[in-house]
Design an enzyme around this catalytic site. Structure first.
Site, mmCIF file in Angstrom:
data_model
loop_
_atom_site.group_PDB
_atom_site.id
_atom_site.type_symbol
_atom_site.label_atom_id
_atom_site.label_comp_id
_atom_site.label_asym_id
_atom_site.label_seq_id
_atom_site.Cartn_x
_atom_site.Cartn_y
_atom_site.Cartn_z
ATOM 1 N N TYR A 277 0.823 -1.217 0.000
ATOM 2 C CA TYR A 277 0.000 0.000 0.000
ATOM 3 C C TYR A 277 0.861 1.273 0.000
ATOM 4 C CZ TYR A 277 -4.162 -2.757 0.027
ATOM 5 O OH TYR A 277 -5.155 -3.632 -0.364
ATOM 6 N N GLU B 290 -14.515 -3.360 -21.961
ATOM 7 C CA GLU B 290 -15.011 -4.664 -22.436
ATOM 8 C C GLU B 290 -16.196 -5.054 -21.565
ATOM 9 O OE1 GLU B 290 -11.612 -7.090 -19.922
ATOM 10 O OE2 GLU B 290 -11.237 -6.491 -21.994
ATOM 11 N N ALA C 17 -13.059 5.065 -20.791
ATOM 12 C CA ALA C 17 -13.862 5.932 -19.917
ATOM 13 C C ALA C 17 -13.649 7.406 -20.240
ATOM 14 C CB ALA C 17 -13.493 5.650 -18.454
ATOM 15 N N ASP D 40 -8.276 5.296 -4.675
ATOM 16 C CA ASP D 40 -7.568 6.535 -5.031
ATOM 17 C C ASP D 40 -8.467 7.740 -4.757
ATOM 18 O OD1 ASP D 40 -9.130 7.354 -7.416
ATOM 19 O OD2 ASP D 40 -8.257 5.608 -8.402
ATOM 20 N N HIS E 77 -14.676 0.778 -0.601
ATOM 21 C CA HIS E 77 -13.535 -0.088 -0.264
ATOM 22 C C HIS E 77 -12.418 0.670 0.457
ATOM 23 C CE1 HIS E 77 -14.726 -3.237 -3.577
ATOM 24 N NE2 HIS E 77 -15.473 -3.312 -2.495
ATOM 25 N N ARG F 46 1.554 1.832 -3.621
ATOM 26 C CA ARG F 46 0.386 2.352 -4.361
ATOM 27 C C ARG F 46 0.076 3.797 -3.966
ATOM 28 N NH1 ARG F 46 -4.157 -1.802 -3.781
ATOM 29 N NH2 ARG F 46 -5.231 -0.240 -5.015
ATOM 30 N N GLY G 10 -16.262 1.128 -15.686
ATOM 31 C CA GLY G 10 -14.899 0.626 -15.507
ATOM 32 C C GLY G 10 -14.715 -0.367 -14.386
ATOM 33 N N THR G 11 -15.668 -1.301 -14.252
ATOM 34 C CA THR G 11 -15.478 -2.361 -13.237
ATOM 35 C C THR G 11 -15.789 -3.713 -13.858
ATOM 36 O OG1 THR G 11 -16.199 -3.228 -11.077
ATOM 37 C CG2 THR G 11 -17.787 -1.851 -12.253
HETATM 38 C C1 BJW Z 1 -11.635 0.331 -18.510
HETATM 39 C C2 BJW Z 1 -10.509 0.981 -18.913
HETATM 40 C C3 BJW Z 1 -10.705 2.232 -19.475
HETATM 41 C C4 BJW Z 1 -9.842 -0.843 -18.146
HETATM 42 N N1 BJW Z 1 -11.926 2.680 -19.593
HETATM 43 N N2 BJW Z 1 -12.863 0.726 -18.592
HETATM 44 C C5 BJW Z 1 -18.725 -15.978 -3.703
HETATM 45 C C6 BJW Z 1 -19.833 -15.325 -4.222
HETATM 46 C C7 BJW Z 1 -20.114 -14.017 -3.867
HETATM 47 C C8 BJW Z 1 -19.289 -13.330 -3.016
HETATM 48 C C9 BJW Z 1 -18.182 -13.978 -2.506
HETATM 49 C C10 BJW Z 1 -17.910 -15.290 -2.847
HETATM 50 N N3 BJW Z 1 -16.782 -15.655 -2.180
HETATM 51 C C11 BJW Z 1 -16.335 -14.595 -1.474
HETATM 52 C C12 BJW Z 1 -17.175 -13.567 -1.656
HETATM 53 C C13 BJW Z 1 -17.072 -12.210 -1.110
HETATM 54 C C14 BJW Z 1 -15.898 -11.407 -1.675
HETATM 55 C C15 BJW Z 1 -15.866 -11.545 -3.195
HETATM 56 O O1 BJW Z 1 -16.548 -10.828 -3.904
HETATM 57 N N4 BJW Z 1 -15.024 -12.408 -3.737
HETATM 58 C C16 BJW Z 1 -14.968 -12.587 -5.181
HETATM 59 C C17 BJW Z 1 -13.556 -12.913 -5.580
HETATM 60 C C18 BJW Z 1 -15.992 -13.640 -5.566
HETATM 61 N N5 BJW Z 1 -16.142 -10.038 -1.269
HETATM 62 C C19 BJW Z 1 -15.777 -9.566 -0.114
HETATM 63 O O2 BJW Z 1 -15.129 -10.229 0.692
HETATM 64 C C20 BJW Z 1 -16.221 -8.161 0.233
HETATM 65 N N6 BJW Z 1 -16.847 -8.139 1.494
HETATM 66 C C21 BJW Z 1 -18.007 -8.811 1.712
HETATM 67 O O3 BJW Z 1 -18.551 -9.471 0.841
HETATM 68 O O4 BJW Z 1 -18.523 -8.642 2.978
HETATM 69 C C22 BJW Z 1 -19.720 -9.340 3.316
HETATM 70 C C23 BJW Z 1 -20.997 -8.673 2.866
HETATM 71 C C24 BJW Z 1 -22.153 -9.376 2.835
HETATM 72 C C25 BJW Z 1 -23.329 -8.805 2.426
HETATM 73 C C26 BJW Z 1 -23.381 -7.462 2.070
HETATM 74 C C27 BJW Z 1 -22.234 -6.748 2.129
HETATM 75 C C28 BJW Z 1 -21.032 -7.349 2.509
HETATM 76 C C29 BJW Z 1 -15.022 -7.221 0.303
HETATM 77 C C30 BJW Z 1 -14.416 -6.988 -1.036
HETATM 78 C C31 BJW Z 1 -13.160 -6.141 -0.882
HETATM 79 C C32 BJW Z 1 -12.514 -5.900 -2.230
HETATM 80 N N7 BJW Z 1 -11.256 -5.344 -2.038
HETATM 81 C C33 BJW Z 1 -10.426 -5.034 -3.209
HETATM 82 C C34 BJW Z 1 -8.974 -4.753 -2.717
HETATM 83 C C35 BJW Z 1 -8.887 -3.663 -1.710
HETATM 84 C C36 BJW Z 1 -8.796 -2.313 -2.336
HETATM 85 C C37 BJW Z 1 -7.450 -2.054 -2.966
HETATM 86 O O5 BJW Z 1 -6.428 -2.607 -2.554
HETATM 87 O O6 BJW Z 1 -7.432 -1.241 -3.911
HETATM 88 O O7 BJW Z 1 -11.008 -3.954 -3.938
HETATM 89 S S1 BJW Z 1 -10.329 -6.351 -4.414
HETATM 90 C C38 BJW Z 1 -10.235 -5.291 -5.809
HETATM 91 O O8 BJW Z 1 -11.346 -5.626 -6.667
HETATM 92 C C39 BJW Z 1 -10.454 -3.870 -5.278
HETATM 93 C C40 BJW Z 1 -11.451 -3.340 -6.278
HETATM 94 O O9 BJW Z 1 -12.176 -2.253 -5.707
HETATM 95 C C41 BJW Z 1 -12.290 -4.537 -6.601
HETATM 96 C C42 BJW Z 1 -13.032 -4.439 -7.918
HETATM 97 O O10 BJW Z 1 -12.143 -4.378 -8.997
HETATM 98 P P1 BJW Z 1 -12.502 -3.513 -10.278
HETATM 99 O O11 BJW Z 1 -12.558 -2.091 -9.888
HETATM 100 O O12 BJW Z 1 -13.680 -4.067 -10.945
HETATM 101 O O13 BJW Z 1 -11.169 -3.698 -11.167
HETATM 102 P P2 BJW Z 1 -10.831 -4.848 -12.244
HETATM 103 O O14 BJW Z 1 -9.370 -4.779 -12.485
HETATM 104 O O15 BJW Z 1 -11.396 -6.140 -11.862
HETATM 105 O O16 BJW Z 1 -11.620 -4.390 -13.543
HETATM 106 C C43 BJW Z 1 -11.268 -3.219 -14.252
HETATM 107 C C44 BJW Z 1 -12.313 -3.002 -15.348
HETATM 108 O O17 BJW Z 1 -12.021 -1.768 -15.978
HETATM 109 C C45 BJW Z 1 -12.310 -4.071 -16.444
HETATM 110 O O18 BJW Z 1 -13.659 -4.472 -16.701
HETATM 111 C C46 BJW Z 1 -11.730 -3.360 -17.663
HETATM 112 O O19 BJW Z 1 -12.323 -3.786 -18.887
HETATM 113 C C47 BJW Z 1 -12.107 -1.935 -17.386
HETATM 114 N N8 BJW Z 1 -11.196 -0.952 -17.970
HETATM 115 N N9 BJW Z 1 -9.391 0.125 -18.647
HETATM 116 C C48 BJW Z 1 -12.988 1.937 -19.156
HETATM 117 N N10 BJW Z 1 -9.649 2.934 -19.932
#
Ligand code: BJW
Length: 233
Positions: free
Chosen positions: A56, A203, A219, A94, A109, A59, A175-176
């Site tokens: 971190y 995508e 974006a 960020d 997050h 970053r 963008g997610t």
């Molecule tokens: C462009 C572009 C351009 C590129 N223009 N676009 C099974 C089923 C369901 C849930 C779970 C499960 N097993 C476990 C879980 C829960 C788990 C989870 O979801 N796991 C998955 C792996 C399945 N989730 C959790 O644990 C969360 N907490 C939770 O669920 O608590 C219980 C609860 C219950 C009920 C209600 C509420 C809560 C916590 C999740 C914490 C996520 N943390 C992170 C890291 C910390 C932050 C950090 O270090 O920065 O957060 S993980 C990481 O992924 C980060 C992001 O915020 C998050 C999402 O990623 P994002 O933003 O989508 O990025 P990418 O890289 O995946 O995608 C980028 C996109 O941009 C792509 O689509 C590109 O095409 C696009 N792109 N360039 C436009 N120029």
């Protein structure tokens, strides 16, 4: 088209990609360089705090060199000029929405520029490194951690987000990848409340079929175009 009165916007790493911030799941992205379970879980932090604090710190330093792009700036304009209600929720840690001019951003997050003390549970604005274990500005204990929601932890302000999703007439995802819950479930939530759903992404995301409309492209182009259209209708 019916008048839009309440919008919820969800942004992800893709909106900051053109500012030079790495996304997570792209080839060469953060999760190819680091194991999720090592750097983004409470268990990883307990096992090897040095590694996590260093990840971190790296970053936070990269963020200081980045600038907001036209997509962040367009959403800030929408926040100022849209006559209805707008909730801007970001998964990003960020501060590029704020530096682009947005005043009311919900960071579900957490934030890179914030430290959470595990002793007194106070949050402090933080721009320095944490690897050397600096003291908490409030209780002086050397127990700061990044104020980030890791896997297995509860994202912030979920009640407020679900309330807005229930009431909105337009949900826009920008963008997610739709790979991480609960954010990935927002589109289904908004749909079941009768909202129109729009995806702006490079995508199609994992939940793409749940959107009424998907526009593909960078974006920095799609978001200003969409904001212009909303403000001119
Ligand atoms: C462009 C572009 C351009 C590129 N223009 N676009 C099974 C089923 C369901 C849930 C779970 C499960 N097993 C476990 C879980 C829960 C788990 C989870 O979801 N796991 C998955 C792996 C399945 N989730 C959790 O644990 C969360 N907490 C939770 O669920 O608590 C219980 C609860 C219950 C009920 C209600 C509420 C809560 C916590 C999740 C914490 C996520 N943390 C992170 C890291 C910390 C932050 C950090 O270090 O920065 O957060 S993980 C990481 O992924 C980060 C992001 O915020 C998050 C999402 O990623 P994002 O933003 O989508 O990025 P990418 O890289 O995946 O995608 C980028 C996109 O941009 C792509 O689509 C590109 O095409 C696009 N792109 N360039 C436009 N120029």
């Amino acid at each position: 088209m019916a008048e839009i009165k309440r919008i919820v916007i969800l942004t992800g790493a893709g909106i900051s990609a053109e500012s030079g911030i790495d996304t997570f799941r792209a080839a060469g992205g953060l999760w190819e360089q680091h194991r999720i379970e090592d750097v983004a879980t409470p268990e990883g932090f307990a096992r090897n705090p040095d590694l996590v604090l260093g990840f971190y710190d790296m970053r936070r330093a990269a963020l200081a060199r980045a600038e907001p792009n036209p997509a962040h700036i367009a959403l800030a304009r929408l926040e100022r000029e849209f006559a209805g209600e707008l909730l801007l929720v970001t998964q990003n840690v960020d501060d590029l929405h704020e530096r682009g001019g947005a005043a009311r951003v919900l960071h579900m997050h957490g934030e890179l520029r914030s430290a959470l003390c595990t002793s007194c549970e106070t949050r402090s604005r933080w721009d320095a490194a944490m690897q050397e274990r600096p003291p908490c500005p409030v209780c002086r204990a050397p127990t700061l951690r990044p104020d980030i929601v890791w896997f297995g932890e509860m994202p912030y302000q979920m009640g407020r987000i679900y309330q807005a999703l229930e009431a909105c007439d337009l949900f826009v995802s920008i963008g997610t990848s739709g790979a991480v819950y609960p954010a990935a479930g927002f589109v289904a939530e908004a749909r079941s409340s009768g909202a129109r759903t729009l995806e702006l992404n490079l995508e199609p995301s994992e939940g793409s079929r749940l959107f009424d409309e998907t526009r593909l492209g960078p974006a920095s182009v799609l978001v200003p175009e969409w904001v212009d259209a909303v403000l001119n209708t």
